[in-house]
Design a protein around this motif. Structure first.
Motif, PDB file in Angstrom:
ATOM      1  N   PRO A 150     -65.341 -71.651 -31.610  1.00  0.00           N
ATOM      2  CA  PRO A 150     -65.255 -71.794 -30.156  1.00  0.00           C
ATOM      3  C   PRO A 150     -65.288 -70.453 -29.426  1.00  0.00           C
ATOM      4  O   PRO A 150     -65.723 -70.379 -28.275  1.00  0.00           O
ATOM      5  CB  PRO A 150     -63.912 -72.501 -29.941  1.00  0.00           C
ATOM      6  N   THR A 151     -64.836 -69.401 -30.098  1.00  0.00           N
ATOM      7  CA  THR A 151     -64.766 -68.082 -29.464  1.00  0.00           C
ATOM      8  C   THR A 151     -66.127 -67.410 -29.313  1.00  0.00           C
ATOM      9  O   THR A 151     -66.217 -66.311 -28.765  1.00  0.00           O
ATOM     10  CB  THR A 151     -63.848 -67.153 -30.276  1.00  0.00           C
ATOM     11  N   GLN A 152     -67.198 -68.069 -29.781  1.00  0.00           N
ATOM     12  CA  GLN A 152     -68.525 -67.477 -29.642  1.00  0.00           C
ATOM     13  C   GLN A 152     -69.146 -67.753 -28.276  1.00  0.00           C
ATOM     14  O   GLN A 152     -70.077 -67.064 -27.875  1.00  0.00           O
ATOM     15  CB  GLN A 152     -69.459 -68.022 -30.734  1.00  0.00           C
ATOM     16  N   ILE A 153     -68.665 -68.785 -27.588  1.00  0.00           N
ATOM     17  CA  ILE A 153     -69.225 -69.196 -26.303  1.00  0.00           C
ATOM     18  C   ILE A 153     -68.072 -69.499 -25.358  1.00  0.00           C
ATOM     19  O   ILE A 153     -67.149 -70.237 -25.722  1.00  0.00           O
ATOM     20  CB  ILE A 153     -70.121 -70.451 -26.451  1.00  0.00           C
ATOM     21  N   THR A 154     -68.130 -68.963 -24.158  1.00  0.00           N
ATOM     22  CA  THR A 154     -67.029 -69.143 -23.220  1.00  0.00           C
ATOM     23  C   THR A 154     -66.799 -70.609 -22.876  1.00  0.00           C
ATOM     24  O   THR A 154     -65.646 -71.058 -22.762  1.00  0.00           O
ATOM     25  CB  THR A 154     -67.295 -68.348 -21.925  1.00  0.00           C
ATOM     26  N   VAL A 155     -67.866 -71.375 -22.700  1.00  0.00           N
ATOM     27  CA  VAL A 155     -67.691 -72.781 -22.347  1.00  0.00           C
ATOM     28  C   VAL A 155     -67.013 -73.547 -23.488  1.00  0.00           C
ATOM     29  O   VAL A 155     -66.312 -74.543 -23.247  1.00  0.00           O
ATOM     30  CB  VAL A 155     -69.049 -73.420 -21.976  1.00  0.00           C
ATOM     31  N   ALA A 156     -67.184 -73.080 -24.726  1.00  0.00           N
ATOM     32  CA  ALA A 156     -66.478 -73.709 -25.847  1.00  0.00           C
ATOM     33  C   ALA A 156     -64.980 -73.418 -25.766  1.00  0.00           C
ATOM     34  O   ALA A 156     -64.154 -74.258 -26.155  1.00  0.00           O
ATOM     35  CB  ALA A 156     -67.046 -73.201 -27.170  1.00  0.00           C
ATOM     36  N   VAL A 157     -64.629 -72.243 -25.274  1.00  0.00           N
ATOM     37  CA  VAL A 157     -63.211 -71.919 -25.059  1.00  0.00           C
ATOM     38  C   VAL A 157     -62.626 -72.846 -23.997  1.00  0.00           C
ATOM     39  O   VAL A 157     -61.485 -73.315 -24.105  1.00  0.00           O
ATOM     40  CB  VAL A 157     -63.049 -70.444 -24.647  1.00  0.00           C
ATOM     41  N   ILE A 158     -63.416 -73.133 -22.951  1.00  0.00           N
ATOM     42  CA  ILE A 158     -62.981 -74.063 -21.901  1.00  0.00           C
ATOM     43  C   ILE A 158     -62.728 -75.446 -22.506  1.00  0.00           C
ATOM     44  O   ILE A 158     -61.716 -76.090 -22.230  1.00  0.00           O
ATOM     45  CB  ILE A 158     -64.039 -74.148 -20.782  1.00  0.00           C
ATOM     46  N   ALA A 159     -63.653 -75.904 -23.344  1.00  0.00           N
ATOM     47  CA  ALA A 159     -63.492 -77.209 -23.989  1.00  0.00           C
ATOM     48  C   ALA A 159     -62.294 -77.206 -24.943  1.00  0.00           C
ATOM     49  O   ALA A 159     -61.537 -78.186 -25.012  1.00  0.00           O
ATOM     50  CB  ALA A 159     -64.769 -77.578 -24.745  1.00  0.00           C
ATOM     51  N   TYR A 160     -62.109 -76.111 -25.666  1.00  0.00           N
ATOM     52  CA  TYR A 160     -61.001 -76.003 -26.627  1.00  0.00           C
ATOM     53  C   TYR A 160     -59.647 -76.075 -25.928  1.00  0.00           C
ATOM     54  O   TYR A 160     -58.659 -76.544 -26.505  1.00  0.00           O
ATOM     55  CB  TYR A 160     -61.136 -74.700 -27.405  1.00  0.00           C
ATOM     56  N   SER A 161     -59.603 -75.630 -24.658  1.00  0.00           N
ATOM     57  CA  SER A 161     -58.347 -75.658 -23.906  1.00  0.00           C
ATOM     58  C   SER A 161     -57.846 -77.076 -23.664  1.00  0.00           C
ATOM     59  O   SER A 161     -56.683 -77.270 -23.299  1.00  0.00           O
ATOM     60  CB  SER A 161     -58.531 -74.950 -22.559  1.00  0.00           C
ATOM     61  N   SER A 162     -58.694 -78.085 -23.871  1.00  0.00           N
ATOM     62  CA  SER A 162     -58.280 -79.475 -23.678  1.00  0.00           C
ATOM     63  C   SER A 162     -57.406 -79.984 -24.815  1.00  0.00           C
ATOM     64  O   SER A 162     -56.835 -81.072 -24.717  1.00  0.00           O
ATOM     65  CB  SER A 162     -59.521 -80.371 -23.560  1.00  0.00           C
ATOM     66  N   LEU A 168     -64.860 -80.531 -16.958  1.00  0.00           N
ATOM     67  CA  LEU A 168     -63.672 -80.680 -17.804  1.00  0.00           C
ATOM     68  C   LEU A 168     -62.719 -81.761 -17.293  1.00  0.00           C
ATOM     69  O   LEU A 168     -62.318 -82.641 -18.077  1.00  0.00           O
ATOM     70  CB  LEU A 168     -62.952 -79.334 -17.946  1.00  0.00           C
ATOM     71  N   PRO A 169     -62.296 -81.753 -16.017  1.00  0.00           N
ATOM     72  CA  PRO A 169     -61.373 -82.810 -15.570  1.00  0.00           C
ATOM     73  C   PRO A 169     -61.992 -84.204 -15.629  1.00  0.00           C
ATOM     74  O   PRO A 169     -61.285 -85.185 -15.889  1.00  0.00           O
ATOM     75  CB  PRO A 169     -61.046 -82.409 -14.125  1.00  0.00           C
ATOM     76  N   ILE A 170     -63.307 -84.301 -15.406  1.00  0.00           N
ATOM     77  CA  ILE A 170     -63.972 -85.612 -15.484  1.00  0.00           C
ATOM     78  C   ILE A 170     -63.974 -86.101 -16.930  1.00  0.00           C
ATOM     79  O   ILE A 170     -63.662 -87.265 -17.209  1.00  0.00           O
ATOM     80  CB  ILE A 170     -65.409 -85.514 -14.942  1.00  0.00           C
ATOM     81  N   VAL A 171     -64.326 -85.209 -17.861  1.00  0.00           N
ATOM     82  CA  VAL A 171     -64.342 -85.585 -19.274  1.00  0.00           C
ATOM     83  C   VAL A 171     -62.933 -85.906 -19.752  1.00  0.00           C
ATOM     84  O   VAL A 171     -62.714 -86.868 -20.510  1.00  0.00           O
ATOM     85  CB  VAL A 171     -64.976 -84.469 -20.126  1.00  0.00           C
ATOM     86  N   ASN A 172     -61.947 -85.112 -19.320  1.00  0.00           N
ATOM     87  CA  ASN A 172     -60.561 -85.398 -19.687  1.00  0.00           C
ATOM     88  C   ASN A 172     -60.145 -86.782 -19.211  1.00  0.00           C
ATOM     89  O   ASN A 172     -59.458 -87.522 -19.919  1.00  0.00           O
ATOM     90  CB  ASN A 172     -59.625 -84.346 -19.090  1.00  0.00           C
ATOM     91  N   GLY A 228     -75.094 -71.069 -14.828  1.00  0.00           N
ATOM     92  CA  GLY A 228     -74.114 -70.724 -15.840  1.00  0.00           C
ATOM     93  C   GLY A 228     -73.442 -71.943 -16.444  1.00  0.00           C
ATOM     94  O   GLY A 228     -73.032 -72.866 -15.745  1.00  0.00           O
ATOM     95  N   ALA A 229     -73.355 -71.944 -17.782  1.00  0.00           N
ATOM     96  CA  ALA A 229     -72.698 -73.054 -18.475  1.00  0.00           C
ATOM     97  C   ALA A 229     -71.208 -73.087 -18.190  1.00  0.00           C
ATOM     98  O   ALA A 229     -70.601 -74.162 -18.168  1.00  0.00           O
ATOM     99  CB  ALA A 229     -72.949 -72.923 -19.982  1.00  0.00           C
ATOM    100  N   ASN A 230     -70.610 -71.932 -17.964  1.00  0.00           N
ATOM    101  CA  ASN A 230     -69.154 -71.874 -17.773  1.00  0.00           C
ATOM    102  C   ASN A 230     -68.694 -72.621 -16.528  1.00  0.00           C
ATOM    103  O   ASN A 230     -67.772 -73.436 -16.617  1.00  0.00           O
ATOM    104  CB  ASN A 230     -68.682 -70.421 -17.739  1.00  0.00           C
ATOM    105  N   PRO A 231     -69.276 -72.364 -15.344  1.00  0.00           N
ATOM    106  CA  PRO A 231     -68.823 -73.133 -14.179  1.00  0.00           C
ATOM    107  C   PRO A 231     -69.135 -74.617 -14.296  1.00  0.00           C
ATOM    108  O   PRO A 231     -68.366 -75.455 -13.807  1.00  0.00           O
ATOM    109  CB  PRO A 231     -69.569 -72.492 -13.002  1.00  0.00           C
ATOM    110  N   ARG A 232     -70.248 -74.973 -14.961  1.00  0.00           N
ATOM    111  CA  ARG A 232     -70.537 -76.394 -15.165  1.00  0.00           C
ATOM    112  C   ARG A 232     -69.502 -77.029 -16.083  1.00  0.00           C
ATOM    113  O   ARG A 232     -69.038 -78.153 -15.856  1.00  0.00           O
ATOM    114  CB  ARG A 232     -71.947 -76.591 -15.748  1.00  0.00           C
ATOM    115  N   GLY A 233     -69.129 -76.307 -17.119  1.00  0.00           N
ATOM    116  CA  GLY A 233     -68.108 -76.816 -18.023  1.00  0.00           C
ATOM    117  C   GLY A 233     -66.763 -76.971 -17.341  1.00  0.00           C
ATOM    118  O   GLY A 233     -66.055 -77.961 -17.538  1.00  0.00           O
ATOM    119  N   ALA A 234     -66.410 -75.979 -16.509  1.00  0.00           N
ATOM    120  CA  ALA A 234     -65.145 -76.056 -15.773  1.00  0.00           C
ATOM    121  C   ALA A 234     -65.142 -77.230 -14.804  1.00  0.00           C
ATOM    122  O   ALA A 234     -64.113 -77.887 -14.598  1.00  0.00           O
ATOM    123  CB  ALA A 234     -64.912 -74.741 -15.025  1.00  0.00           C
ATOM    124  N   LEU A 235     -66.302 -77.505 -14.196  1.00  0.00           N
ATOM    125  CA  LEU A 235     -66.414 -78.631 -13.269  1.00  0.00           C
ATOM    126  C   LEU A 235     -66.265 -79.963 -13.997  1.00  0.00           C
ATOM    127  O   LEU A 235     -65.572 -80.875 -13.530  1.00  0.00           O
ATOM    128  CB  LEU A 235     -67.779 -78.569 -12.566  1.00  0.00           C
TER     129      LEU A 235
END
Length: 510
Positions: free
Chosen positions: A451-463, A182-186, A173-180
């Motif tokens: 961003p609302t088309q893909i959940t991982v984009a919502v995760i990225a948008y939260s930054s 996110l703090p590194i990219v931030n 899943g892209a979502n858990p990878r994106g969540a993982l």
């Protein structure tokens, strides 16, 4: 001696206004948009009963097909409005399939929960939870980035894509990878300042790595992108074609080129070609030094997962199905003493809601085929596409898919709706059902306009790194690149493998 009478307490008022206010407040505290969710919930049921009770029986569609249509429309509205949690839709879909008469027996309504794809996904989710608990995912990400010694924006992006691709093998899943990530990219983007050029770099890194990278890396690994499993399950059910872990990689690996293509575009769009990162390597070195020494549990988990992955990749030799291999790996992980985690810790990190939603979506997808709804819808779409050359048909259907996707968040939900229709539509247009379905379904992965088309984009948008406008300006070109890439690169690749999209009679080559 007289005492004053106690003051009369006002009785709480439970009128309609108070009732609606409480509902609004509860929805808001639950983290959903009250207006959007309430309207979506009511509208979904109005349309469901409108189709069931008042819609005339369409010519050529069975009663079961009409009932399935009502369920499909209900699910689509619920998914778009996010009126109820996605996991609950996985429970509600089989219920509605039975009550509406779309299926006559409950086992048929929950067929998705007994499919091969569902068991592969379940095993992968539990494995991912164990890997996250052990800290293996974080260790891999930080170690690789440290070894790469990143110094520029572009090297950061390429290094993080390598991390993303490796994580896609072990984290479904892209979502858990994106969540993982996110703090590194931030942490990396925080190294830049606040000049216009530096803000542009932050946008480039966040969009390319967290959104595009997470989605593209998952397309090539069967278990790392849930729509992959939806397609494999559909092909097995409808066409009696079983695609192995290795076969899927052979079919899809050229899509990795899309990452480099979109990166060139974003680098030009955001003008970040020569941007350097001051102190980037130092930050990663400090994080690397803080990593604990690798434990025995981590080594055992990696060995078991490596063994499982090797069985997946060599299925053509030993002929053990992918879902059986997944369960073998899962059982091996639970040999007593392999890891020190309690089951409660594992289940808290397993994304059960998404898993349940997948089961319901697979059930609905299969019912669309068995009830005749997919064939009926295919006939109507056929009117717009018939008579055109294969490349124009692909272009029309791909563009139409992206228009529909503007209002849908879930990539899994979209593929569950589109794929059964595409499989039935392909032969009527003189196209290969597997090649045509995969080409159109794959372009849905590149739904990059909002961003609302893909959940991982919502995760990225939260930054708060980029705005909706930033994302859309970059995304619409990325969508066009994806459509062109599918037609100009993937079509010839499939033809080279023995799956020419223009030949509906081509035999399965694997």
């Amino acid at each position: 001696m007289l005492h004053d009478a106690p003051a009369t307490q006002p009785r709480p008022r439970f009128g309609l206004s108070r009732f609606l206010t409480n509902l609004h407040n509860n929805a808001d505290m639950a983290g959903v948009s009250p207006q959007k969710s309430f309207l979506g919930f009511i509208f979904a049921w109005v349309v469901f009963f409108g189709i069931m009770l008042f819609m005339p029986q369409p010519d050529g569609l069975t009663l079961q097909g009409k009932a399935t249509l009502a369920v499909v429309v209900w699910a689509s509205i619920i998914w778009v409005s996010e009126a109820i949690p996605v996991g609950i839709t996985g429970v509600a879909i089989p219920m509605l399939l039975v009550l509406s008469g779309a299926v006559d027996k409950f086992p048929n309504a929950v067929s998705g929960f007994t499919s091969n794809a569902y068991f592969i996904c379940m095993a992968a989710f539990i494995m991912a939870a164990i890997i996250q608990l052990a800290g293996i995912d974080k260790r891999i990400a930080i170690t690789l980035l440290h070894k790469l010694r990143i110094r520029s924006a572009n090297s950061t992006i390429m290094g993080l894509f390598g991390v993303n691709f490796i994580l896609s093998i072990i984290v479904p899943g892209a979502n858990p990878r994106g969540a993982l990530l996110l703090p590194i990219v931030n942490g990396i983007t925080n190294l830049f300042g606040d000049t216009p050029a530096e803000r542009a770099v932050k946008k480039h890194i966040m969009i390319q790595v967290l959104v595009y990278g997470s989605m593209i890396s998952g397309m090539c690994i069967l278990t790392s992108h849930l729509p992959n499993l939806v397609l494999v399950g559909l092909f097995s059910k409808e066409l009696h074609i079983d695609i192995s872990y290795f076969d899927w990689f052979i079919l899809q690996w050229p899509y990795l080129g899309m990452f480099f293509l979109t990166n060139i575009w974003l680098r030009w769009h955001f003008k970040t070609k020569n941007m350097e990162i001051e102190g980037g390597a130092q930050v990663l070195t400090e994080q690397f030094k803080r990593l604990p020494q690798i434990s025995q549990s981590e080594i055992l988990i990696l060995l078991i997962f490596g063994f499982t992955a090797s069985l997946w990749m060599t299925q053509s030799w030993h002929h053990i199905s992918s879902h059986i291999v997944a369960m073998i790996g899962l059982v091996l992980l639970f040999i007593p003493g392999v890891f020190p985690f309690k089951w409660k810790q594992i289940q808290e990190r397993t994304i059960w809601g998404t898993l349940i939603m997948l089961g319901g979506a697979l059930s609905m997808s299969q019912c669309m085929g068995s009830s005749g709804l997919a064939a009926w819808l295919a006939e109507h779409i056929h009117i717009f596409a018939v008579g055109h050359p294969w490349w124009l048909i692909l272009l029309i259907v791909m563009v139409g898919t992206h228009i529909i996707r503007l209002g849908m968040l879930s990539n899994v939900a979209a593929i569950s709706l589109f794929a059964p229709i595409l499989v039935k539509l392909a032969p009527t247009l003189g196209l290969h059902p597997v090649a045509f379905t995969m080409l159109v379904a794959d372009t849905d992965t590149f739904a990059y306009i909002l961003p609302t088309q893909i959940t991982v984009a919502v995760i990225a948008y939260s930054s708060n790194t980029f705005s909706m406008t930033d994302y859309a300006k970059a995304g619409w070109v990325s969508v066009l690149l994806a459509i062109g890439y599918g037609i100009c690169v993937m079509v010839p690749w499939y033809a080279f493998l023995g799956l020419p999209v223009w030949d509906p009679t081509a035999p399965w080559p694997f």
